[in-house]
Enzyme design. Structure first.
Site, PDB file in Angstrom:
ATOM      1  N   ASN A 160     -40.752   4.724  61.891  1.00 53.75           N
ATOM      2  CA  ASN A 160     -42.168   4.854  61.582  1.00 53.75           C
ATOM      3  C   ASN A 160     -42.476   5.668  60.328  1.00 53.75           C
ATOM      4  O   ASN A 160     -43.474   5.421  59.642  1.00 53.75           O
ATOM      5  CB  ASN A 160     -42.902   5.510  62.759  1.00 53.75           C
ATOM      6  CG  ASN A 160     -42.784   4.717  64.037  1.00 53.75           C
ATOM      7  OD1 ASN A 160     -42.574   3.505  64.020  1.00 53.75           O
ATOM      8  ND2 ASN A 160     -42.906   5.386  65.178  1.00 53.75           N
ATOM      9  N   HIS A 190     -42.757 -11.545  61.314  1.00 57.73           N
ATOM     10  CA  HIS A 190     -42.276 -11.229  59.966  1.00 57.73           C
ATOM     11  C   HIS A 190     -42.607 -12.331  58.965  1.00 57.73           C
ATOM     12  O   HIS A 190     -42.112 -12.322  57.845  1.00 57.73           O
ATOM     13  CB  HIS A 190     -40.779 -10.950  59.988  1.00 57.73           C
ATOM     14  CG  HIS A 190     -40.444  -9.607  60.551  1.00 57.73           C
ATOM     15  ND1 HIS A 190     -39.151  -9.115  60.619  1.00 57.73           N
ATOM     16  CD2 HIS A 190     -41.236  -8.632  61.067  1.00 57.73           C
ATOM     17  CE1 HIS A 190     -39.168  -7.908  61.168  1.00 57.73           C
ATOM     18  NE2 HIS A 190     -40.421  -7.603  61.446  1.00 57.73           N
ATOM     19  N   HIS A 223     -44.896  -1.227  67.858  1.00 65.06           N
ATOM     20  CA  HIS A 223     -44.207   0.059  67.944  1.00 65.06           C
ATOM     21  C   HIS A 223     -44.790   0.938  69.042  1.00 65.06           C
ATOM     22  O   HIS A 223     -44.100   1.819  69.560  1.00 65.06           O
ATOM     23  CB  HIS A 223     -44.253   0.773  66.594  1.00 65.06           C
ATOM     24  CG  HIS A 223     -43.262   0.234  65.612  1.00 65.06           C
ATOM     25  ND1 HIS A 223     -42.515   1.026  64.777  1.00 65.06           N
ATOM     26  CD2 HIS A 223     -42.881  -1.041  65.336  1.00 65.06           C
ATOM     27  CE1 HIS A 223     -41.721   0.275  64.027  1.00 65.06           C
ATOM     28  NE2 HIS A 223     -41.940  -0.990  64.351  1.00 65.06           N
ATOM     29  N   ARG A 264     -47.899  -4.535  63.618  1.00 63.25           N
ATOM     30  CA  ARG A 264     -46.698  -3.718  63.796  1.00 63.25           C
ATOM     31  C   ARG A 264     -47.001  -2.444  64.586  1.00 63.25           C
ATOM     32  O   ARG A 264     -46.178  -1.970  65.378  1.00 63.25           O
ATOM     33  CB  ARG A 264     -46.120  -3.369  62.425  1.00 63.25           C
ATOM     34  CG  ARG A 264     -44.781  -2.647  62.445  1.00 63.25           C
ATOM     35  CD  ARG A 264     -44.162  -2.669  61.063  1.00 63.25           C
ATOM     36  NE  ARG A 264     -42.871  -1.992  61.040  1.00 63.25           N
ATOM     37  CZ  ARG A 264     -42.672  -0.785  60.517  1.00 63.25           C
ATOM     38  NH1 ARG A 264     -43.684  -0.133  59.954  1.00 63.25           N
ATOM     39  NH2 ARG A 264     -41.478  -0.238  60.527  1.00 63.25           N
TER      40      ARG A 264
END
Length: 316
Positions: free
Chosen positions: A92, A191, A64, A60
């Protein structure tokens, strides 16, 4: 003449074994830091052995980073007197993890080859190694990114798709960084690992109709109507720390935890791709790997742009 021929053949072999995509290449550190991959992999393995969830966190982190002005390590920067970093952005804050693992990798790389390997490249390698460590596909990580000297709180707040996104918003967000709808569906398969906070799925499990009732009741037991915002639930209840294709089976059964997950299988144009990945795990692995390479090439800083940070949390 014979020596020259041998040299030419050796150069040809080297070029053929190096994958190049845009301005990045798989062999970027072959001479300057030949042990970079083994150093990163060793630290990632240790981190995941201590906490399985860390694999999803490192994956992740790379996502990001790349979505906000490209894969430039900006997400790793702490606030300073010049700018407010991205760590406190809504997607975040109290959510993004793995910074200490990146710090450990950077420290070891600085000891092995000081000032050579960028923090952006560390994040990219760590993401790949995390997926592999949890049973997922591997891919050739292209290298040569340099680190940004600034970060953008506003960009992080605006370009990272929130968990409430509908399909059109997801397609738009991914399209804005050069990723297709198919890339989006494949990357959403990340996910299959990781966890989410109650505040990000409360509305889905209480107010949406497209959910399995038994699944919703189970999740509600740890996510009350009020309070418990930071209570966490696995994105995939069946195999939460295994990188597999069960995410897509969950969507077909209306067991997607986030609205942005279930929207991929809700009578829309992505239903067929979700069904395809649910049936053919190898196809998912292949497409996920290709999409990760594509995502990793979003607007990298190369050449003389940016810098190679000595500490991933601050500029030089």
């Amino acid at each position: 003449m014979a020596i020259r021929s041998v040299v030419c053949i050796s150069l040809l072999i080297l070029l053929c074994s190096t994958v190049i995509y845009g301005q990045l290449s798989s062999g970027f550190y072959n001479q300057s830091c030949p042990n970079v991959l083994s150093i990163v992999n060793s630290v990632v393995q240790q981190a995941i052995a201590q906490e399985k969830r860390m694999g999803a966190s490192l994956l992740r982190l790379h996502f990001h980073d790349c979505f906000v002005n490209g894969c430039d390590g900006s997400v790793l920067l702490d606030d300073n007197s010049t700018f407010t970093g991205e760590k406190t952005a809504k997607p975040n804050n109290n959510s993004l993890r793995g910074f200490e693992v990146i710090d450990t990798i950077k420290s070891q790389l600085e000891a092995a080859c000081s000032g050579v390997v960028s923090c952006a490249d560390i994040a990219a390698i760590a993401a790949r190694d995390s997926v592999v460590q949890l049973g997922g596909p591997s891919w050739t990580v292209l290298l040569g990114r340099r680190d940004s000297t600034t970060a953008s709180l506003s960009a992080a707040n605006n370009v990272i798709p929130p968990p409430t996104s509908n399909l059109s918003a997801l397609v738009s967000s991914f399209g804005a960084v050069g990723l297709s709808q198919d890339d989006m569906v494949a990357l959403s398969g990340s996910h299959t690992i990781g966890q989410a906070r109650c505040t990000n799925f409360r509305n889905r499990i209480y107010n949406e109709s497209s959910k399995d009732s038994t699944f919703a009741s189970l999740i509600q037991s740890n996510c009350p109507v009020t309070g418990g915002d930071n209570n966490i639930s696995s994105l995939d209840l069946l195999t939460p720390t295994v990188f597999d294709n069960n995410y897509y089976n969950n969507l077909k059964s209306q067991k997607g935890l986030l609205h942005s997950d279930q929207t991929l299988f809700n009578g829309s144009s992505t239903d067929s791709k979700v069904s395809f990945y649910a049936t053919y795990p190898n196809a998912f692995f292949s497409d996920f790997a290709a999409a990760m390479v594509k995502m990793g090439n979003i607007n990298p800083l190369t050449g003389n742009n940016g810098e190679i940070r000595k500490n991933c949390r601050k500029t030089n």
